[in-house]
Design a protein around this motif. Structure first.
Motif, mmCIF file in Angstrom:
data_model
loop_
_atom_site.group_PDB
_atom_site.id
_atom_site.type_symbol
_atom_site.label_atom_id
_atom_site.label_comp_id
_atom_site.label_asym_id
_atom_site.label_seq_id
_atom_site.Cartn_x
_atom_site.Cartn_y
_atom_site.Cartn_z
ATOM 1 N N VAL A 192 0.861 -1.185 0.000
ATOM 2 C CA VAL A 192 0.000 0.000 0.000
ATOM 3 C C VAL A 192 0.893 1.229 0.000
ATOM 4 O O VAL A 192 1.786 1.353 0.848
ATOM 5 C CB VAL A 192 -0.924 0.022 1.238
ATOM 6 N N GLU A 193 0.695 2.121 -0.936
ATOM 7 C CA GLU A 193 1.514 3.316 -1.059
ATOM 8 C C GLU A 193 0.665 4.567 -0.874
ATOM 9 O O GLU A 193 -0.507 4.589 -1.263
ATOM 10 C CB GLU A 193 2.194 3.358 -2.430
ATOM 11 N N ILE A 194 1.277 5.607 -0.281
ATOM 12 C CA ILE A 194 0.623 6.909 -0.175
ATOM 13 C C ILE A 194 0.820 7.634 -1.500
ATOM 14 O O ILE A 194 1.956 7.917 -1.906
ATOM 15 C CB ILE A 194 1.205 7.737 0.979
ATOM 16 N N THR A 246 -1.726 15.487 7.159
ATOM 17 C CA THR A 246 -0.710 14.482 6.910
ATOM 18 C C THR A 246 0.643 15.051 7.298
ATOM 19 O O THR A 246 1.378 15.567 6.461
ATOM 20 C CB THR A 246 -0.699 14.060 5.423
ATOM 21 N N PRO A 247 1.012 15.018 8.578
ATOM 22 C CA PRO A 247 2.277 15.620 9.012
ATOM 23 C C PRO A 247 3.472 14.808 8.527
ATOM 24 O O PRO A 247 3.421 13.584 8.447
ATOM 25 C CB PRO A 247 2.170 15.584 10.539
#
Length: 358
Positions: free
Chosen positions: A196-198, A208-209
């Motif tokens: 799973v990739e962002i 999304t820090p």
């Protein structure tokens, strides 16, 4: 049977509601609702106008009622104040990256607007409006969205004459077909991804820090913890401060009476009188010449607390400066009110508050 039960007839919820009195009797808890109690909650209005009471109102009358009951949060022209919702504008923006969703641009049914205003508004004083006032307010909102002319009389008879621009913008909730795969007996275990990739970051929402941001966020937290630890150390007990009572000038009864009307714009957040309690804003009893941010039990903003710690008081002059433009007077205040535009209104409401000196 109420309109609500008719609407959900045949559902599990309907069965449970109808069976509730029998269950209550069996368990020895509560009692069946009386007809007048059911009627008090049976206020819903359907998109086809079912449930509308007899009444009428136009935008001209609605403008006056809106200014008195709604403008404090939604602006004089339904443009919204600070974070309170905008009720007008946003036409043709639903396909934009940042659409403006208002009654005119987004809401598909006018009945939703009528029902919400009637059931929940004005803020802090819900269900205090008459049917005619609700019709007038809704007419003014429609007029502010350029959906009707100012002489159009909205009533239970003309309600369906109004066409909402986004009436066809919604689809039926068909979960039994579109989401059937979620409750199949055997889950699909084929063609699963290896990893799973962002692929995208919520930059607009800033949720999304990254590692650098996390380090920066940790630094203030550590500093704050150090301050808390330091504050926990025992300090020498200070001698109690005895405040001298401040004399208040004689009350101008006529001006105070006018101020009572102006105070209607404040009642959504503030209370005065013998049984007054803190709401969205603090109790205002005895506020004239009182130390700023000194009401027990109310959580003030940090900037407001800082003024109190400086020893500032609510003199009539400070009160006038604050009421004219709260955000300009004190950056960071929790007060969402845009301010009183007329000096005579500020003087009147200040005089009215003097009548509640403790």
């Amino acid at each position: 049977m109420s309109k609500f039960l008719k609407l959900i007839a045949g559902t599990a919820l309907a069965s449970s509601l109808i069976a509730a009195p029998a269950m209550a009797e069996k368990m020895g808890l509560g009692r069946a609702a009386l007809p007048e109690e059911v009627a008090a909650w049976d206020l819903d209005v359907a998109p086809d106008g079912t449930g509308l009471p007899v009444g009428s109102g136009d935008a001209l009358v609605g403008e006056e009622v809106f200014a008195e009951a709604c403008a404090i949060c939604h602006g004089d022209f339904a443009e919204g104040v600070d974070n309170w919702p905008k009720l007008a504008g946003g036409a043709d923006t639903l396909d934009h990256d940042d659409p403006l969703k208002t009654v005119g641009s987004y809401w598909p049914y006018l009945s939703t607007t009528w029902d919400y205003v009637n059931r929940s508004m004005p803020f802090g004083n819900a269900q205090s409006l008459t049917p005619d006032e609700v019709y007038a307010i809704v007419a003014y909102i429609l007029y502010s969205n350029d959906l009707i002319e100012d002489d159009f009389v909205l009533s239970n008879e003309t309600f369906l004459d109004v066409e909402m621009p986004n009436a066809g913008g919604f689809i039926l909730d068909d979960r039994e077909t579109s989401e059937a795969h979620f409750w199949k007996a055997e889950p699909c275990m084929a063609d699963c991804k290896d990893t799973v990739e962002i692929t995208m970051r919520a930059a607009v929402l800033d949720v999304t820090p990254d590692e650098e941001g996390a380090e920066k966020a940790a630094a203030p937290a550590a500093a704050e913890a150090a301050v808390v630890e330091e504050a926990a150390a025992p300090a020498e007990e200070a001698a109690p401060v005895v405040e001298e009572p401040v004399a208040v000038a004689a009350i101008d009864a006529d001006l105070a009476k006018k101020g009572e009307k102006v105070f209607k714009k404040c009642k959504a957040c503030h209370q005065v009188g013998e049984k007054a309690k803190n709401k969205t804003g603090p109790v205002l009893n005895g506020i004239i010449n009182r130390n700023i941010a000194s009401v027990d039990g109310f959580k003030y903003s940090k900037p407001m607390k800082a003024l109190g710690e400086e020893g500032k008081t609510w003199t009539p002059e400070e009160m006038a400066a604050f009421l004219s433009k709260p955000k300009k007077y004190l950056k960071g205040t929790k007060m969402s009110f845009a301010g009183l535009k007329k000096e005579k209104d500020i003087a009147a409401v200040t005089e009215y508050l003097k009548t509640f000196q403790e």
